[in-house]
Design a protein around this motif. Structure first.
Motif, PDB file in Angstrom:
ATOM      1  N   HIS A 228      -7.074  17.275 -42.106  1.00 58.94           N
ATOM      2  CA  HIS A 228      -6.268  16.460 -43.011  1.00 58.94           C
ATOM      3  C   HIS A 228      -5.551  17.375 -43.997  1.00 58.94           C
ATOM      4  O   HIS A 228      -6.184  18.211 -44.655  1.00 58.94           O
TER       5      HIS A 228
ATOM      6  N   SER B 156     -10.742   9.318 -37.628  1.00 62.24           N
ATOM      7  CA  SER B 156     -10.160   9.287 -38.975  1.00 62.24           C
ATOM      8  C   SER B 156      -8.673   9.611 -38.962  1.00 62.24           C
ATOM      9  O   SER B 156      -8.046   9.639 -40.026  1.00 62.24           O
ATOM     10  N   CYS B 157      -8.110   9.863 -37.795  1.00 60.92           N
ATOM     11  CA  CYS B 157      -6.682  10.199 -37.703  1.00 60.92           C
ATOM     12  C   CYS B 157      -6.006   9.188 -36.788  1.00 60.92           C
ATOM     13  O   CYS B 157      -6.036   9.332 -35.559  1.00 60.92           O
TER      14      CYS B 157
ATOM     15  N   CYS C 207      -2.492  13.987 -40.712  1.00 62.44           N
ATOM     16  CA  CYS C 207      -3.625  14.630 -40.050  1.00 62.44           C
ATOM     17  C   CYS C 207      -3.250  15.042 -38.643  1.00 62.44           C
ATOM     18  O   CYS C 207      -2.211  14.646 -38.110  1.00 62.44           O
TER      19      CYS C 207
ATOM     20  N   SER D 215      -4.275   9.761 -42.295  1.00 64.47           N
ATOM     21  CA  SER D 215      -5.689  10.010 -42.623  1.00 64.47           C
ATOM     22  C   SER D 215      -6.397   8.724 -43.047  1.00 64.47           C
ATOM     23  O   SER D 215      -6.293   8.293 -44.203  1.00 64.47           O
TER      24      SER D 215
ATOM     25  N   ILE E  48     -14.477  11.826 -41.762  1.00 59.91           N
ATOM     26  CA  ILE E  48     -13.109  12.348 -41.825  1.00 59.91           C
ATOM     27  C   ILE E  48     -12.947  13.669 -41.071  1.00 59.91           C
ATOM     28  O   ILE E  48     -11.838  14.210 -41.017  1.00 59.91           O
TER      29      ILE E  48
END
Length: 313
Positions: free
Chosen positions: A71, A113-114, A175, A92, A108
């Motif tokens: 990120h 998380s992306c 990200c 993100s 993350i």
């Protein structure tokens, strides 16, 4: 005399007659016996042949690769390291807040998380009778961008997605998801000093190294968790994702179907402390954290030196 003349005529022969008709093909004879010849000597070495055309590229198959997410905390996507394969870029995403009480977080450092697209409200809650979506209580939380200079605050109030989408996206961190055949790890100093990697390891490059003004090596601040409505949602401190490149006191954007708030009053972030600095204060005798960088532990992400030379074909 007559008999003699006839004999002479027969002996001398007459004129050549007309060529006769070809005879019929004879019957195939029996197969002959194999010969008893001697094996010949080995021949001389031939001349070198011409060079062949280039072959197809070899296929490298890694059955259990490491899939990681980086990120940038900026509105520009980060980049994978040398030796990694980029899978996709996105926005993100941190966690879902269903009704103020039920929350589901994302690690993350993981691919989940992306998200490739930014949708403020992308889920629904269902019962046996119906599904409810786009409720005011349905919220998603995303990582916000870090400001480019000190003492900057994100816009107050809600940025409406229907009128200010482009402006809003400038405040959502980007990200990238990468495939790697090596694993990284993070070291936290618990002081304001950047830690060193163990012997045999080196600092990993920064995912933001291509962004002007960004650090070239992955050193940052020791991030622990985000708290909303008195519920904490954290990250594993042994993963590279716990070492954020930038310190941001309020690091999230809280969104619903209408838009996002970047400075909600109930947002908190938790960081690992600089324990050396903390020893100066006891009880409630503590300075303001408005300039809190000096109170936050520093961290570094490490990798094997060979990692940059090993890659997928």
């Amino acid at each position: 005399k007559q008999w003699y003349q006839r004999r002479v005529a027969i002996t001398a022969g007459g004129e050549t007659g007309v060529r006769g008709v070809p005879g019929l093909k004879g019957v195939r004879g029996p197969e002959g016996k194999a010969g008893a010849g001697v094996k010949g000597a080995k021949g001389a070495r031939g001349l070198p042949g011409r060079q062949g055309a280039p072959g197809e590229a070899a296929q490298s198959i890694q059955l259990n690769p490491y899939i990681v997410a980086f990120h940038s905390q900026k509105n520009t996507p980060p980049t994978c390291f040398d030796g990694m394969t980029e899978l996709w870029t996105g926005y993100s995403f941190m966690f879902v807040d269903a009704d103020g009480q039920s929350k589901w977080s994302q690690n993350i450092g993981a691919a989940g998380s992306c998200l490739e697209e930014f949708y403020p409200a992308f889920y629904t809650q269902c019962t046996v009778d119906k599904c409810i979506s786009s409720s005011e209580e349905h919220k998603t939380v995303w990582m916000a961008t870090a400001p480019d200079y000190e003492n900057y605050r994100h816009p107050l109030g809600k940025l409406k997605i229907d009128r200010r989408r482009d402006e809003l996206l400038n405040y959502i961190s980007r990200c990238v998801v990468c495939e790697a055949i090596f694993k990284m790890f993070v070291v936290h100093s618990l002081t304001d000093e950047i830690p060193e990697c163990p012997e045999g390891y080196e600092l990993a490059p920064s995912p933001n190294r291509h962004i002007p003004g960004a650090p070239q090596k992955w050193v940052g601040f020791s991030f622990w968790e985000v708290s909303v409505d008195n519920q904490g949602l954290g990250v594993l401190t042994d993963e590279a994702a716990s070492c954020l490149l930038y310190y941001v006191p309020a690091a999230i954007a809280e969104c619903d179907a209408e838009g996002c708030k970047l400075n909600a009053e109930d947002q908190y972030t938790s960081w690992i402390r600089n324990t050396k600095e903390d020893q100066m204060f006891t009880g409630n005798d503590r300075e303001s954290f408005s300039d809190a960088k000096g109170y936050i532990s520093r961290c570094a992400v490490c990798q094997r030196p060979e990692a940059s030379f090993i890659s997928f074909s």
